[in-house]
Design an enzyme around this catalytic site. Structure first.
Site, PDB file in Angstrom:
ATOM      1  N   GLU B  56      62.095-113.734 -68.336  1.00 19.49           N
ATOM      2  CA  GLU B  56      62.788-112.655 -69.027  1.00 19.49           C
ATOM      3  C   GLU B  56      64.038-113.258 -69.643  1.00 19.49           C
ATOM      4  OE1 GLU B  56      61.834-108.909 -66.096  1.00 19.49           O
ATOM      5  OE2 GLU B  56      63.888-109.281 -66.692  1.00 19.49           O
ATOM      6  N   ASP B  67      73.634-102.471 -66.632  1.00 17.81           N
ATOM      7  CA  ASP B  67      73.782-103.733 -65.905  1.00 17.81           C
ATOM      8  C   ASP B  67      75.041-103.791 -65.067  1.00 17.81           C
ATOM      9  OD1 ASP B  67      71.542-105.584 -66.497  1.00 17.81           O
ATOM     10  OD2 ASP B  67      72.074-105.048 -68.547  1.00 17.81           O
ATOM     11  N   TYR B 182      57.547-102.545 -64.705  1.00 19.18           N
ATOM     12  CA  TYR B 182      58.700-103.107 -64.013  1.00 19.18           C
ATOM     13  C   TYR B 182      59.232-102.018 -63.099  1.00 19.18           C
ATOM     14  CZ  TYR B 182      63.187-105.714 -63.665  1.00 19.18           C
ATOM     15  OH  TYR B 182      64.287-106.399 -63.238  1.00 19.18           O
TER      16      TYR B 182
END
Lengths: 408, 279
Positions: B56, B67, B182
């Protein structure tokens, strides 16, 4: 990319569509973790809108806690001094907590209670929204965390202390440039990590759907009151509405009830900073381009690589690099005209208003005032202009003293 | 182009191989251009040999809302050193010239892609040898922006499923997902909490009942023991912040390029022990 206006507009007041869009703007650009939350919020907001008890409780708080309706005041000396249109101020600076922000916070905290949320978070720039959130959180006995950029904490100390007195946990955000956009990033991160119990009270008419529409609706009390008050005072609608725009909540609240009245001209005044031909401004509509940030597509200050730029303004409440999506759409359709006012023009207008009317405006509406000082003389004496005095200037006196080189 | 004559993408083939070998895959995340283009390029080139099965590659963004501090800082370092989306695509092109087997998934936020131009981005990404995309702020509700055009262009579009994805939403989340799913093992931002293993197992059972796609698990995986534990139940394990932290520490300590590259790849070698079949 296309920024073409919609084909035909029968009404400017029907948006957003079911995808949360105003034309190409708005939407729900959020991480999957947040999607269920904003869908729940949308459903809860729709239900609340159908429940007369919700509106009744909100109306009661607006009247007895916030002090609404705020007066519509004829600024006679300023009008005479400028020599043109009759200038009215919508006195939203007289609300409890000193700005229009309380209108939205009362609405959202009632919604939070309805959804059984037990913890409140918010972002703030100038601290006006943070103070309003801390206030309603204290009133309803809910713990509250306010994210504020470290730079803003430094320049808005009085508001920081007010929030602390009210019991809020003020968290300094040092990521990025430590201003409003970074505070909003941090609030979103907190929300993602505390989805079960937390309600995010966004302060402006931006963010993912349903926030832009919801905040607009809660702020539309401003325009709805102006409509009644100006009919009582003048027997007709105003010719011109003026409000400052950062994210744009006070402006959309004033404009929205008048959007379909073609005879009413509207001006949103952006923070021109040191000038929109310099990098130091926060005028996303005059000097930005469409992009996607904080859950919605709208005009943004950004570089060629799509990285978001920092806004600059003398006013901490206006230096956001985006703008509510409905304003983006209103700009493209041409219904509202957006004009920048510089730091220096705002400072001049701040002083003029203080001396002539005995009203110390916040630096945010001082930008709207700067435009009024230019536009009112160009209108005839038979014209009526209404400007939203959306905040009072107590919080800004230290910053103004510094800019004027005065010792306190 | 990622698609082979049998209609399988590089990601499909990689998961077939892993399944045949009876082990989970290791997915490693680095931010393109962190701490600078050259070091980042060298780390990228060394990842397959160090044990990364899938890569990734983060597309740095000024405002990475989902994040945690580690990846926020890595984005800032990359942007400061002049990384752009175009340079990120160039990195992939350079990698692909020497490695035709290891899938690369670009991960990031929509705005830089939107400004690059979605159509132009998809065709440039495919030509560069990108296999899939993870775009954090594009939920199924915005599929027409990039997901559907990406699938049409032959790129996999990998969706995140999270602990808040309830049964009502799972169908929508899985509908246009391809390559793999994911699973975000924590409700939160990257790299801030350790995943709760019992929760991961329940979630994987739920996902597996609804999709035949492989499931990779990530957000908060930092140690070889966690890699081993998650590798027993998931098809792949993603490590991001922990690897990015190594790069940050080396960069802060003023380490040379070679030392930074070696430290990062050594860490990946250790993690890879967690997915070896005999471990």
């Amino acid at each position: 990319m296309s920024t073409k206006p919609p084909r035909e507009v029968n009404s400017y007041r029907t948006g957003p569509d079911e995808r949360g869009r105003f034309g190409i703007y708005g939407g729900r650009f959020v991480a999957e973790t947040l999607m269920p939350l904003i869908l729940d919020l949308e459903a809860a907001y729709e239900e609340a809108g159908k429940d007369p008890a919700f509106q009744a409780e909100l109306d009661d708080l607006l009247a007895h806690y916030a002090g609404r309706p705020s007066p519509l005041y004829f600024a006679e000396r300023l009008s005479g001094h400028l020599g043109g249109a009759k200038i009215y101020f919508k006195r939203d600076e007289l609300n409890h907590t000193g700005s229009h922000k309380i209108n939205n916070c009362l609405g959202q905290i009632l919604l939070a209670r309805r959804m059984n949320k037990t913890r409140i978070i918010a972002e703030t720039g100038a601290g006006q929204h943070g103070v309003a959130v801390a206030t309603v959180a204290a009133r309803f006995g809910l713990p509250c965390v306010v994210f504020m950029g470290a730079t803003d904490i430094e320049r808005q100390k009085p508001n920081v202390f007010r929030m602390k007195l009210l019991g809020a946990d003020v968290r300094a955000v040092t990521s990025g440039s430590g201003t409003l956009k970074d505070a909003m990033n941090e609030a979103l991160r907190d929300w993602v990590a505390n989805v079960a119990d937390t309600f995010y009270i966004i302060g402006t008419a931006a963010g993912p759907h349903p926030y832009p529409a919801m905040v607009r609706d809660f702020q539309s009390v401003i325009g709805n009151e102006v409509r009644e008050q100006i009919m009582a005072a003048e027997g007709r609608l105003p010719d011109c509405l003026v409000a400052c725009v950062g994210g744009g909540s006070n402006a959309i609240g004033l404009f929205h009830p008048f959007l379909d009245d073609d005879e009413v001209e509207m001006f949103g005044i952006e923070a021109g900073g040191l000038g929109i031909d310099t990098p130091d401004h926060a005028a996303s509509l005059s000097g930005g381009s469409p992009g996607v940030l904080h859950g919605n597509r709208t005009y943004l200050l950004q570089d060629d690589d799509g990285q978001i730029l920092e806004g600059h303004s003398i006013s901490a409440g206006l230096d956001y690099p985006g703008i509510g999506p409905e304003h983006a759409w209103l700009r493209d359709t041409g219904r509202v005209t957006y004009v920048p006012a510089s730091d220096a023009q705002a400072l001049d207008a701040f002083q003029l208003c203080t001396r002539l009317e005995g009203i110390i405006p916040a630096l945010e509406p001082a930008h709207a005032l700067a435009f009024v000082t230019q536009h009112a003389p160009a209108l005839g004496a038979d014209k009526i202009l209404v400007m939203n005095m959306c905040g009072r200037g107590d919080k800004d006196v230290f910053a103004v003293a510094e800019h004027l080189g005065a010792e306190m | 182009m990622a698609m082979s004559p049998d209609g399988k993408t590089r990601l499909d083939r990689r998961f077939d191989d892993l399944s045949a070998a009876g082990r989970a895959g290791l997915v490693t995340f680095i931010t393109a251009g962190d701490p600078d283009t050259e070091i980042s390029r060298r780390i990228l080139a060394g990842l397959p040999e160090a044990g990364a099965d899938i890569i990734e590659l983060g597309m740095p963004f000024s405002d990475p809302m989902a994040d945690g501090p580690a990846i926020q800082a890595s984005s800032q370092r990359a942007l400061k050193s002049g990384q752009t989306l175009k340079k990120t695509l160039d990195m992939v092109r350079g990698f692909r010239a020497r490695d035709d087997a290891t899938p690369i998934v670009l991960m990031g936020y929509f705005n830089p892609i939107y400004i690059y131009g979605a159509g132009r981005f998809l065709s440039d990404a495919r030509d560069a040898g990108v296999d899939g995309l993870i775009v954090v702020d594009l939920p199924p509700e915005e599929d027409d922006e990039l997901c559907l055009p990406a699938l049409k262009a032959g790129l996999n579009f990998i969706r995140l499923a999270t602990p808040t994805t309830d049964d009502r939403r799972l169908g929508a989340v899985l509908a246009n997902t391809s390559g793999f799913v994911y699973y975000v093992s924590i409700a939160g931002i990257t790299g801030t909490r350790a995943p709760d293993m019992a929760g991961v197992e329940t979630a994987l059972e739920r996902l597996k009942a609804r999709t035949r796609l492989p499931v990779a698990v990530g957000f908060g995986v930092t140690t070889v023991d966690q890699v081993r534990a998650i590798g027993k139940v998931g098809d792949a394990v993603v490590v991001g912040s922990a690897l990015v932290n190594i790069i940050e520490k080396r960069a802060q300590a003023g380490a040379g390029a070679g030392e930074t590259v070696d430290s990062a790849l050594d860490f990946v070698r250790q993690l890879a022990l967690g997915v070896k079949a005999d471990s």
